[in-house]
Scaffold this active site. Structure first.
Site, short mmCIF file in Angstrom:
data_model
loop_
_atom_site.label_atom_id
_atom_site.label_comp_id
_atom_site.label_asym_id
_atom_site.label_seq_id
_atom_site.Cartn_x
_atom_site.Cartn_y
_atom_site.Cartn_z
N VAL A 18 -13.45 11.03 10.61
CA VAL A 18 -14.73 11.56 11.06
C VAL A 18 -14.89 13.01 10.63
CG1 VAL A 18 -16.11 12.17 13.10
CG2 VAL A 18 -14.95 9.95 12.98
N TRP A 90 -7.24 25.72 18.55
CA TRP A 90 -8.26 26.18 17.61
C TRP A 90 -9.46 26.75 18.35
CZ3 TRP A 90 -7.43 27.13 12.75
CH2 TRP A 90 -6.45 26.42 12.05
N ASN A 106 -14.67 10.04 20.58
CA ASN A 106 -14.86 8.89 21.44
C ASN A 106 -14.75 9.32 22.90
OD1 ASN A 106 -15.19 6.83 19.49
ND2 ASN A 106 -12.99 6.78 19.12
N ALA A 132 -16.14 5.43 9.54
CA ALA A 132 -15.50 6.25 8.50
C ALA A 132 -14.05 5.80 8.35
CB ALA A 132 -15.55 7.73 8.87
N LYS A 184 -21.03 2.87 24.79
CA LYS A 184 -20.08 2.89 23.67
C LYS A 184 -18.65 2.73 24.18
CE LYS A 184 -18.49 5.16 19.56
NZ LYS A 184 -18.44 6.33 18.70
N SER A 254 -10.10 1.71 15.10
CA SER A 254 -9.29 2.90 14.80
C SER A 254 -7.91 2.79 15.43
CB SER A 254 -10.00 4.16 15.31
OG SER A 254 -10.22 4.10 16.71
N ARG A 263 0.96 5.72 13.80
CA ARG A 263 0.49 6.96 14.43
C ARG A 263 0.34 6.78 15.94
NH1 ARG A 263 -2.97 6.92 9.59
NH2 ARG A 263 -4.54 5.79 10.82
N LEU A 265 -1.45 6.50 19.49
CA LEU A 265 -2.61 5.68 19.81
C LEU A 265 -3.54 6.40 20.78
CD1 LEU A 265 -0.88 2.20 20.25
CD2 LEU A 265 -1.78 3.26 18.17
#
Length: 321
Positions: A18, A90, A106, A132, A184, A254, A263, A265
């Protein structure tokens, strides 16, 4: 990096699928884009994006050390939900009182992520509706049908609309963002864990036993959503299943992609938040809690698995009260 006059620099936190897609679209319109990634990772200085209209490559800046960045007027957060600590590191450096933060993630906890560093009026919760898929560190493929981004119609949303319009992905503004987010989440909290657990794509929902399991989970999610203020009709479960049925053959999730790649989850911010919010409303979500425990056991992080186990035990105690 040269910019188009009037197009401010944008920092994109999280160079995943994304993040790369949004960075590519904004850079392609003339915004100087800075990608913010993990320390020690190989830099990404160009992004190649592909869709039904073709392929385009754009230049971007790269930073992997938060201490070396300054505040931006525009910040897009596109990290996975379990990468909260990295995102906040960040945000501590990128955000000041003039920054507007677009949280393209999400789940339903967009503002909670940014709350330590930005006020309510500086945060734009954003639902990502486009698909994506990342191909390597600097390539991303996009697919969508309909508007690719959904935002609220409040003041922060209105401020962010011109920037998001420039992505060309299509922006849909809703008056009731809470309901849109829970609609969603109903799909994500169910389709992601079940595809990850079975290592199968959307065709798994054609199996009667899996479909019944999904329907039960969806009903639990909808009940929690209503308690949270979402306006979910009685047919919301059927609508969610119908949406899953419209996915193209071979479509995955995803979480399935992350499992296959080894990776971490993204279950806590999807299914975990449903179970946590159920508890705050004295509701039970027993099937969601059991599936949460199973998907957490797939994760390689012992602390995450232990946390999900504790949640499951707490929920189990409620069932027997």
């Amino acid at each position: 990096m040269l910019s188009t006059p009037g197009y401010d620099p944008v920092a994109v936190v999280g160079p995943g699928a994304v993040g790369l897609a949004l960075a590519a679209r904004l850079a392609g319109q003339g915004h100087p884009v800075t990608l913010c990634g993990r320390p020690g990772t190989a830099p990404v200085t160009v992004v190649t994006s592909s869709d039904e209209h073709g392929t385009r490559t754009v230049d971007v800046e790269w930073h992997s050390e938060p201490a070396r960045v300054h505040p931006f007027r525009w910040v897009v957060v596109a990290t996975k939900l379990h990468q909260k600590d990295a995102a906040r590191a960040w945000l501590e450096r990128l955000v000041d009182s003039d920054t507007l933060v677009v949280v393209a993630q999400n789940g339903i906890e967009h503002r909670e992520l940014v709350a330590p560093h930005a006020t309510h009026r500086q945060v734009v919760p954003t639902l990502v509706q486009f698909n994506a898929e990342r191909h390597g560190r600097d390539r991303v493929g996009l697919r969508q049908d309909g508007p690719g981004l959904v935002i609220g119609g409040d003041a922060p949303g209105r401020r962010a609309r011109p920037l998001l319009d420039r992505t060309g992905l299509g922006v849909h503004t809703v008056a009731d963002f809470t309901t849109a987010a829970w609609r969603k989440l109903m799909v994500n909290a169910v389709a992601n864990p079940l595809t990850a657990l079975t290592c199968r794509r959307v065709e798994v929902f054609g199996d009667p036993s899996v479909r019944n399991l999904a329907a039960t989970m969806l009903a639990e999610v909808a009940a929690v959503g209503r308690a949270e203020g979402a306006r979910l009709p009685a047919e919301a479960v059927d609508e969610a299943l119908a949406w899953i049925d419209t996915r193209p053959a071979g479509a995955g999730s995803s979480m399935l992609a992350d499992r296959l790649a080894g990776r971490r989850l993204e279950y806590d911010g999807l299914l975990g938040v449903v179970v946590r919010r159920a508890r705050t409303h004295a509701l039970t979500a027993p099937v969601c809690a059991m599936v949460l425990a199973l998907v957490a056991a797939l994760d390689t992080a012992p602390s995450a698995t232990a946390a999900a186990h504790d949640t499951f035990k707490d929920q189990e105690q409620q069932w027997h009260k």
